[in-house]
Each structure stands twice: as structure tokens, then as C-alpha cells.
Design an enzyme around this catalytic site. Structure first.
Site, short mmCIF file in Angstrom:
data_model
loop_
_atom_site.label_atom_id
_atom_site.label_comp_id
_atom_site.label_asym_id
_atom_site.label_seq_id
_atom_site.Cartn_x
_atom_site.Cartn_y
_atom_site.Cartn_z
N THR A 125 -1.10 3.31 4.72
CA THR A 125 -1.84 2.25 4.05
C THR A 125 -2.43 1.24 5.02
OG1 THR A 125 -0.38 2.48 2.13
CG2 THR A 125 -1.69 0.47 2.29
N LYS A 148 -4.80 5.38 2.97
CA LYS A 148 -4.98 4.62 1.73
C LYS A 148 -5.53 3.25 2.11
CE LYS A 148 -2.71 3.23 -2.54
NZ LYS A 148 -1.52 3.41 -3.39
N LYS A 150 -6.62 -0.36 0.95
CA LYS A 150 -6.53 -1.40 -0.07
C LYS A 150 -7.77 -2.29 0.02
CE LYS A 150 -2.18 -0.85 -1.69
NZ LYS A 150 -1.82 -0.76 -3.12
N GLU A 201 -8.06 4.75 -6.90
CA GLU A 201 -6.86 4.44 -7.67
C GLU A 201 -6.99 3.12 -8.41
OE1 GLU A 201 -2.07 3.71 -6.84
OE2 GLU A 201 -3.37 4.49 -5.25
N LYS A 246 5.25 6.49 -10.19
CA LYS A 246 6.15 5.69 -9.35
C LYS A 246 7.48 5.55 -10.07
CE LYS A 246 2.52 3.04 -7.03
NZ LYS A 246 1.93 1.69 -6.81
N CYS A 274 4.84 4.62 -4.26
CA CYS A 274 6.04 3.83 -4.06
C CYS A 274 5.67 2.36 -3.89
CB CYS A 274 6.80 4.31 -2.82
SG CYS A 274 5.95 3.98 -1.25
N ASP A 298 4.64 5.76 2.10
CA ASP A 298 4.81 5.15 3.42
C ASP A 298 5.54 3.81 3.38
OD1 ASP A 298 2.76 3.71 2.22
OD2 ASP A 298 1.64 3.42 4.08
#
Length: 329
Positions: A125, A148, A150, A201, A246, A274, A298
Site C-alpha cells: 500500500t 495498492k 490510496k 475499490e 475482511k 485487512c 500487508d
């Protein structure tokens, strides 16, 4: 049968700030549950999430309320009706899985009928920051299999472009954490596809995603906050192509496996995610990960120090914990 449960707060300092569209954190605050029976102890972890009005105190209170039934021998199926879905039930459910596996001399994966945990490529991330700082973070991760990214609603394409310029090879998940509008999503479709984004997402707020019905995205959409339980699947399947499962939201591995089965039957692809957490949260999720198209586990890589014997990550590949850590003898 003599069974005892303990639940305590555990804090793990982060090695760097973790920033998403909702804010920044510098520590992972979790609930650690241990259930002892027959000379062995099962462990589980939950991460209360403010987005769902969870706190450490509320999670501990839920466990304390359920203590008499748990110590009287409630099983995982009965737990689903005893506690609400969320971090507290996740910690208890995973502790019961671990305890059951140790008492039976079998692995959790074997009991669940899923493949034994093997190394998987996990998303690494990159938190919300300036495009320059996100590019610097991406440069260090340019050789991992999956990133990933953000973002928020403030020029997210600039951030994605900055990352993609220095890391052209990895697959990419972009996660706005509910911060976009439907118009912003529609306007950014072509650019997202051109930038090689593999998955978007939860772009819209969970309560505002009805507009996705009938929308044909150029990049597949994954539901996260929009639904967590088996009963949510029909609605999710009308609006998304992927579901991010999750354990802290489903309320444990038991419910997560039910969600996964229902999602696949509805034609959804699977993702497992997670919170920022220790390896004790990740070990159960690695069971689910074996059948997921996208893996985002991660969480422990953000910790200054993890639990001993936990999972390890090398160049974006997550390896299972040491034998005996969780879920196997």
C-alpha cells in the site's frame, strides 16, 4: 470441559504514518483474545474500526458480555448468533478455530476444506500523500507484483500517474475509500483504464452506490464498505464485480468462508483485505487468500515490530507464519 477466555488491548507502533482519505494513524490498536482448554490455547485478533462505530472499549465489552457462553463451550456456529459481526467476534472466532485445530491435531485449512496457506502476492500500500511523495514510495516498490494506491477526491489521477510513471510493471488497485462522486467515477474511467489500473475499490460511499446498477465500468469495481455478510451478496453482485472480504467486518473466518462461497456462486471474484494489524490477523486471512484473485494483506508491514513468528513479506510476496503460530500444530 473447562474453558477460559481472556481479551486485552494490544498496541503496535507503526514504522511510518498510514494515510487514507479518512485520516492518518500512527499505531495499530487491536484486541487480542486467548481461549484456553485442555492444556492448549487458541489465539485471535480483531481491529475495531471507527467507520462502523467500533472502539476498543466496545469490542472488549462485547466479549465480556459473551464470556459466560464462550466459557460454557459455545462453538463457532453458535457464536454467529451470540455476537454481532465485527472485530470482537472476529477475534473470538479465530481463537476458536485455532483452539479447535490444536485440540484435533489438524490444520484450520484442512478443517475448512480450503488449500493450505502458501505464499501469495499481496498488495503493497501507498498511502495518500503528494504525488511526488507517492512516487518516491512507489519507486521503492516498483518490482513488487501488486500495488495498492490510496487516493482521495483531490486530483487522484495525478497521484496515480506519478506512481505509474516510476512503477509501470505491477498490477494496481486504486482505493478512494468512499471519497468519490458518481460523476467523478464516470469522468475518470478512460484515464484509469489507460493507466493500467486493474481494480478500483469502493469509489463511492456505501450508502450512495445504487447508481452503480447498470453502470459498465472500464475497470472492475470492488465492494468493501458496501457489504460484508452473505445476505449482502445479491445487492453487491448487481453493482460490483469483486468483493473485498475482511474478517474484521464479516466477524471472523467462519462467516468469511460463507461470504466467499456465496460470492463465487453469484459470479463475483474474490479479494481478501485487512486492517493495519499484526500477523495474528493475517494468518487466518491467508486461508481465504488461497482462492482470491486479489490479496491485500500487508497490514503487518506497517508495524515497527510484529508478533514473533508471524508472517513475512519479501518483495511483495507474503509467506505464512511459522508452524504453531496460528491454525496448525
Amino acid at each position: 470441559m473447562l474453558r477460559r477466555i481472556s481479551a486485552v488491548q494490544s498496541s503496535f507502533r507503526l514504522n511510518r504514518p498510514f494515510r487514507i482519505s479518512r485520516g492518518t494513524r500512527t499505531a495499530a490498536e487491536v484486541i487480542t483474545v486467548e481461549i484456553a482448554q485442555g492444556g492448549v490455547t487458541g489465539r485471535g485478533e480483531g481491529v475495531p474500526y471507527a467507520r462502523y462505530d467500533e472502539t476498543l472499549d466496545s469490542a472488549l465489552h462485547q466479549i465480556e458480555t459473551a464470556r459466560p457462553a464462550i466459557e460454557a463451550g459455545v462453538d463457532r456456529r453458535e457464536l454467529l448468533g451470540l455476537m454481532p459481526a465485527g472485530a470482537a467476534r472476529n477475534a473470538v472466532d479465530c481463537a476458536l478455530w485455532d483452539l479447535e485445530a490444536k485440540l484435533a491435531g489438524r490444520s484450520v485449512a484442512e478443517m475448512a476444506g480450503w488449500p493450505e496457506p502458501a505464499p501469495v502476492a499481496t498488495a503493497m500500500t501507498i498511502g495518500v500523500d503528494t504525488p511526488a511523495n507517492m512516487a518516491a514510495a512507489a519507486r521503492a516498490l516498483r518490482n513488487v507484483p501488486l500495488l495498492k494506491v490510496k487516493v482521495d477526491d483531490h486530483d487522484p489521477l495525478a497521484a496515480i500517474r506519478a506512481v505509474r510513471e516510476v512503477a509501470p510493471a505491477p498490477r494496481m488497485i486504486v482505493d478512494p475509500n468512499e471519497s468519490w462522486s458518481m460523476q467523478g467515477l464516470a469522468d475518470r474511467q478512460s484515464a484509469l483504464a489507460d493507466l493500467g489500473v486493474d481494480l478500483l475499490e469502493q469509489p463511492l460511499a456505501a450508502g450512495d452506490d445504487a447508481e452503480l446498477e447498470g453502470f459498465a465500468p472500464l475497470v472492475p469495481l470492488a465492494a468493501d464498505e458496501s457489504g460484508h455478510l452473505r445476505d449482502d451478496i445479491p445487492r453487491i453482485a448487481r453493482r460490483y464485480q469483486v468483493i473485498n472480504i475482511k474478517l474484521d467486518k464479516t466477524g471472523g473466518l467462519t462467516s468469511a468462508l460463507e461470504v466467499a462461497t456465496a460470492a463465487q456462486q453469484a459470479g463475483l471474484r474474490l479479494m481478501v483485505g485487512c486492517m493495519v494489524s499484526s500477523s495474528l490477523s493475517i494468518a487466518p486471512a491467508l486461508v481465504l487468500a488461497q482462492r482470491c484473485a486479489f490479496v491485500d494483506l500487508d497490514g503487518p508491514t506497517w508495524l515497527a515490530a510484529d508478533r514473533p513468528g508471524g508472517v513475512t513479506e519479501i518483495e511483495g510476496v507474503m509467506k505464512p507464519a511459522e508452524p504453531g503460530f496460528w491454525g496448525a500444530l
